[in-house]
Motif scaffolding. Structure first.
Motif, PDB file in Angstrom:
ATOM      1  N   MET A  71       0.847  -1.196   0.000  1.00 22.74           N
ATOM      2  CA  MET A  71       0.000   0.000   0.000  1.00 22.74           C
ATOM      3  C   MET A  71       0.884   1.249   0.000  1.00 22.74           C
ATOM      4  O   MET A  71       1.781   1.374   0.837  1.00 22.74           O
ATOM      5  CB  MET A  71      -0.908  -0.002   1.238  1.00 22.74           C
ATOM      6  CG  MET A  71      -1.809   1.197   1.370  1.00 22.74           C
ATOM      7  SD  MET A  71      -3.186   1.118   0.228  1.00 22.74           S
ATOM      8  CE  MET A  71      -4.161   2.522   0.800  1.00 22.74           C
TER       9      MET A  71
ATOM     10  N   GLU B  62      -8.564   4.408  -1.605  1.00 22.96           N
ATOM     11  CA  GLU B  62      -8.027   4.015  -0.298  1.00 22.96           C
ATOM     12  C   GLU B  62      -9.053   3.188   0.473  1.00 22.96           C
ATOM     13  O   GLU B  62      -8.715   2.142   1.056  1.00 22.96           O
ATOM     14  CB  GLU B  62      -7.647   5.262   0.491  1.00 22.96           C
ATOM     15  CG  GLU B  62      -6.948   4.967   1.808  1.00 22.96           C
ATOM     16  CD  GLU B  62      -6.576   6.238   2.555  1.00 22.96           C
ATOM     17  OE1 GLU B  62      -5.822   6.146   3.538  1.00 22.96           O
ATOM     18  OE2 GLU B  62      -7.058   7.324   2.161  1.00 22.96           O
TER      19      GLU B  62
ATOM     20  N   GLU C 151     -11.591   1.469  -0.813  1.00 25.23           N
ATOM     21  CA  GLU C 151     -11.805   0.189  -1.503  1.00 25.23           C
ATOM     22  C   GLU C 151     -10.666  -0.789  -1.220  1.00 25.23           C
ATOM     23  O   GLU C 151     -10.900  -1.996  -1.057  1.00 25.23           O
ATOM     24  CB  GLU C 151     -11.944   0.426  -3.003  1.00 25.23           C
ATOM     25  CG  GLU C 151     -13.246   1.132  -3.388  1.00 25.23           C
ATOM     26  CD  GLU C 151     -13.310   1.463  -4.861  1.00 25.23           C
ATOM     27  OE1 GLU C 151     -12.239   1.436  -5.527  1.00 25.23           O
ATOM     28  OE2 GLU C 151     -14.409   1.761  -5.357  1.00 25.23           O
ATOM     29  N   ILE C 152      -9.442  -0.278  -1.171  1.00 23.41           N
ATOM     30  CA  ILE C 152      -8.289  -1.142  -0.895  1.00 23.41           C
ATOM     31  C   ILE C 152      -8.377  -1.716   0.512  1.00 23.41           C
ATOM     32  O   ILE C 152      -8.127  -2.919   0.734  1.00 23.41           O
ATOM     33  CB  ILE C 152      -6.974  -0.366  -1.096  1.00 23.41           C
ATOM     34  CG1 ILE C 152      -6.774  -0.049  -2.578  1.00 23.41           C
ATOM     35  CG2 ILE C 152      -5.785  -1.175  -0.575  1.00 23.41           C
ATOM     36  CD1 ILE C 152      -5.673   0.956  -2.851  1.00 23.41           C
TER      37      ILE C 152
ATOM     38  N   LYS D  29     -10.873  -4.369   0.495  1.00 24.06           N
ATOM     39  CA  LYS D  29     -10.350  -5.589  -0.142  1.00 24.06           C
ATOM     40  C   LYS D  29      -9.389  -6.312   0.799  1.00 24.06           C
ATOM     41  O   LYS D  29      -9.344  -7.553   0.813  1.00 24.06           O
ATOM     42  CB  LYS D  29      -9.623  -5.233  -1.449  1.00 24.06           C
ATOM     43  CG  LYS D  29     -10.516  -4.648  -2.538  1.00 24.06           C
ATOM     44  CD  LYS D  29     -11.478  -5.658  -3.092  1.00 24.06           C
ATOM     45  CE  LYS D  29     -12.331  -5.049  -4.203  1.00 24.06           C
ATOM     46  NZ  LYS D  29     -13.370  -5.982  -4.685  1.00 24.06           N
ATOM     47  N   ASN D  30      -8.607  -5.560   1.562  1.00 24.33           N
ATOM     48  CA  ASN D  30      -7.692  -6.185   2.522  1.00 24.33           C
ATOM     49  C   ASN D  30      -8.465  -7.053   3.522  1.00 24.33           C
ATOM     50  O   ASN D  30      -8.068  -8.186   3.828  1.00 24.33           O
ATOM     51  CB  ASN D  30      -6.909  -5.117   3.282  1.00 24.33           C
ATOM     52  CG  ASN D  30      -5.841  -4.460   2.425  1.00 24.33           C
ATOM     53  OD1 ASN D  30      -5.479  -4.987   1.381  1.00 24.33           O
ATOM     54  ND2 ASN D  30      -5.348  -3.320   2.860  1.00 24.33           N
TER      55      ASN D  30
ATOM     56  N   ARG E 165      -7.553  -6.008  -5.748  1.00 18.02           N
ATOM     57  CA  ARG E 165      -6.857  -5.150  -4.792  1.00 18.02           C
ATOM     58  C   ARG E 165      -5.575  -4.601  -5.390  1.00 18.02           C
ATOM     59  O   ARG E 165      -5.288  -3.388  -5.282  1.00 18.02           O
ATOM     60  CB  ARG E 165      -6.530  -5.958  -3.532  1.00 18.02           C
ATOM     61  CG  ARG E 165      -5.709  -5.187  -2.509  1.00 18.02           C
ATOM     62  CD  ARG E 165      -5.081  -6.112  -1.487  1.00 18.02           C
ATOM     63  NE  ARG E 165      -4.178  -5.385  -0.605  1.00 18.02           N
ATOM     64  CZ  ARG E 165      -2.912  -5.115  -0.900  1.00 18.02           C
ATOM     65  NH1 ARG E 165      -2.396  -5.498  -2.059  1.00 18.02           N
ATOM     66  NH2 ARG E 165      -2.158  -4.435  -0.034  1.00 18.02           N
ATOM     67  N   ASN E 166      -4.789  -5.452  -6.030  1.00 14.90           N
ATOM     68  CA  ASN E 166      -3.536  -5.010  -6.633  1.00 14.90           C
ATOM     69  C   ASN E 166      -3.784  -3.975  -7.722  1.00 14.90           C
ATOM     70  O   ASN E 166      -3.036  -2.995  -7.855  1.00 14.90           O
ATOM     71  CB  ASN E 166      -2.774  -6.203  -7.208  1.00 14.90           C
ATOM     72  CG  ASN E 166      -2.202  -7.102  -6.125  1.00 14.90           C
ATOM     73  OD1 ASN E 166      -2.033  -6.679  -4.975  1.00 14.90           O
ATOM     74  ND2 ASN E 166      -1.907  -8.341  -6.474  1.00 14.90           N
TER      75      ASN E 166
ATOM     76  N   LYS F 145      -6.159  -1.795  -7.901  1.00  9.23           N
ATOM     77  CA  LYS F 145      -6.466  -0.516  -7.265  1.00  9.23           C
ATOM     78  C   LYS F 145      -5.206   0.104  -6.644  1.00  9.23           C
ATOM     79  O   LYS F 145      -5.050   1.337  -6.647  1.00  9.23           O
ATOM     80  CB  LYS F 145      -7.552  -0.703  -6.207  1.00  9.23           C
ATOM     81  CG  LYS F 145      -8.906  -1.083  -6.808  1.00  9.23           C
ATOM     82  CD  LYS F 145     -10.002  -1.159  -5.763  1.00  9.23           C
ATOM     83  CE  LYS F 145     -11.305  -1.617  -6.411  1.00  9.23           C
ATOM     84  NZ  LYS F 145     -11.773  -0.662  -7.437  1.00  9.23           N
ATOM     85  N   ILE F 146      -4.314  -0.735  -6.141  1.00  8.61           N
ATOM     86  CA  ILE F 146      -3.040  -0.230  -5.612  1.00  8.61           C
ATOM     87  C   ILE F 146      -2.249   0.458  -6.715  1.00  8.61           C
ATOM     88  O   ILE F 146      -1.728   1.575  -6.551  1.00  8.61           O
ATOM     89  CB  ILE F 146      -2.211  -1.387  -5.015  1.00  8.61           C
ATOM     90  CG1 ILE F 146      -2.836  -1.897  -3.708  1.00  8.61           C
ATOM     91  CG2 ILE F 146      -0.762  -0.948  -4.778  1.00  8.61           C
ATOM     92  CD1 ILE F 146      -2.568  -1.054  -2.496  1.00  8.61           C
TER      93      ILE F 146
END
Length: 453
Positions: free
Chosen positions: A262, A374, A376-377, A380-381, A436-437, A439-440
């Motif tokens: 992140m 941020e 959404e991540i 997802k985490n 997730r990745n 969006k990162i």
């Protein structure tokens, strides 16, 4: 033998890159990617446009040489004047003097033949001329600043494209790593199904299992093998895309962690680093320059010019003896053009106001997008952790049901349902990590963590 040697020496050139690291890939991307190369060419063209615009300050120096031949009366007389060779004879003076001795007296009526019917004459002229703008109301200076800003804008475009390509390269690395892990897990599941198939066969030989049980297990193995083959094809496609990005064949990579780190978000640095905001601010400056250009239409323009040259009926003959010069200055000031200048100035002002609002929109929009990504991540985490627990649980349940099947407590359908649940959770976990990745990497592009151009 000759063909074998050719293949032997050419093989290293055809072989793809092996065990490629992500940092190496990004370095190769910056140098090899074709889209980035094209964008750099656009930068160079904008730089030359800037140099061309600034060159207008220094005026224009021309050298010209011409050669002519004519028997036209006006041309020939003009040629002689430019060559400083005109005399009274060209006006018919000799013919007039001759007529004075005539018994009938001077002839004032007959046109002079020497003037009206001259002999054909060659004419060569060489000129050096120089024109210099002295005052343009600031137009030339603003044009230079505008082209310089457009060059800077092209650099921002390149940086944005580079961020996008880095985004795609990182995603390809993480996708391949995720798919490799997925393939590894699928291979273990296939092994478990094969092991279950052996158990069913043994129990069938002892009369504890039916043929339909074996067929059901074999069907499930075929399904898992199909997913396995599809995953391998997806991995090959990811390698092809990575090779396209790097403009070089990649055979294998050094795997990365399945979860991209992140990035650190510093609100104070967002505005100064984000490319869209910087482009909007630069666009605002350009509109200010454009207004100054339109205001310059109300001011006069002043220019100077100078010319030096020589002419003769032979090329460069007696050049210094027959040379000439002309110098001058010109002022031009438009008084009325039907309101065109006023309309263009108002249009430039409206455009400036529009871009001001676009800057505000870009700042608030980018800030909102960063907050959204941020959130959404982080969501997802939490989902990834949840599904990791579910996957561990699904595997334990499957192992438990397989043992209970041996004891005849549950049916093979129950066992396969639990195994199907494990596969379902595994696929969902893979999808979540991929989302997730993505969006990162998108967040990294917005933050422009690689720095400014």
């Amino acid at each position: 033998m000759k063909k074998y040697l050719i293949f032997l020496f050419s093989w290293p050139l055809l072989a793809g890159l092996n065990n490629l690291e992500l940092n190496q890939a990004i370095s190769m991307l910056k140098n090899n990617n074709l889209e980035l190369r094209i964008s750099h060419f656009n930068e160079q063209m904008k730089a030359y446009e800037t140099a061309a615009a600034k060159g207008n300050h220094y005026g224009k120096l021309d050298v010209s040489a011409s050669g002519m031949r004519s028997n036209d009366a006006g041309n020939v007389f003009g040629f002689k004047l430019q060559s400083r060779e005109a005399n009274f004879g060209d006006f018919g003076a000799e013919e007039f003097v001759t007529s004075l001795s005539s018994p009938s007296g001077p002839d004032y009526i007959t046109p002079p033949s020497a003037l009206n019917y001259p002999e054909t004459r060659n004419h060569y002229q060489t000129k050096i001329s120089y024109m210099l703008p002295l005052y343009t109301g600031g137009k030339l200076s603003e044009y230079g600043r505008i082209t310089d800003a457009l060059h800077r804008m092209s650099q921002w475009d390149t940086q944005k494209l580079m961020n996008e390509k880095i985004f795609q390269t990182k995603k390809a690395f993480y996708d391949i790593s995720l798919v490799d892990n997925y393939i590894l897990n699928l291979s273990k599941i296939i092994q478990n199904i094969s092991h279950l198939e052996s158990i069913v066969k043994s129990m069938g030989e002892e009369g504890y299992a039916q043929e339909i049980d074996l067929l059901e297990v074999q069907a499930r193995r075929s399904e898992a093998e199909s997913m396995y083959n599809q995953a391998k094809l997806n991995r090959d496609l990811a390698y092809q895309f990575l090779s396209f990005l790097l403009n070089e064949e990649v055979s294998s990579i050094k795997k990365v962690n399945e979860m991209a780190p992140m990035p650190k978000i510093v609100s104070e640095e967002l505005e100064s680093n984000n490319i869209d905001i910087q482009k909007a601010l630069l666009g605002l400056k350009i509109t200010q320059m454009a207004m100054k250009v339109e205001k310059a239409n109300y001011l006069p323009t002043i220019g100077a010019f100078g010319e030096y040259g020589s002419a003769d009926d032979e090329m460069w003959n007696e050049f210094r003896d027959k040379d000439s010069y002309t110098v001058g200055i010109q002022l031009k000031w438009n008084i009325f053009n039907g309101g065109i200048d006023a309309a263009n100035l108002e249009k430039a002002k409206v455009n400036h106001l529009k871009v001001q609002n676009e800057v505000s929109l870009a700042k608030s929009g980018i800030g909102l997008k960063v907050k959204k990504l941020e959130t959404e991540i982080l969501s997802k985490n939490a989902d990834v952790k949840n599904y990791q627990k579910q996957l561990r649980f699904a595997r334990k349940v499957y192992e438990n049901y397989r043992s209970r099947y041996k004891e005849g407590i549950v049916s093979i359908s129950d066992v396969l349902m639990k195994q199907s649940k494990e596969l379902e959770v595994l696929l969902k976990l893979l999808t979540l990590k991929n989302e997730r990745n993505t969006k990162i990497f998108e967040l990294n592009s917005i933050l422009n963590t690689g720095g400014n151009v």
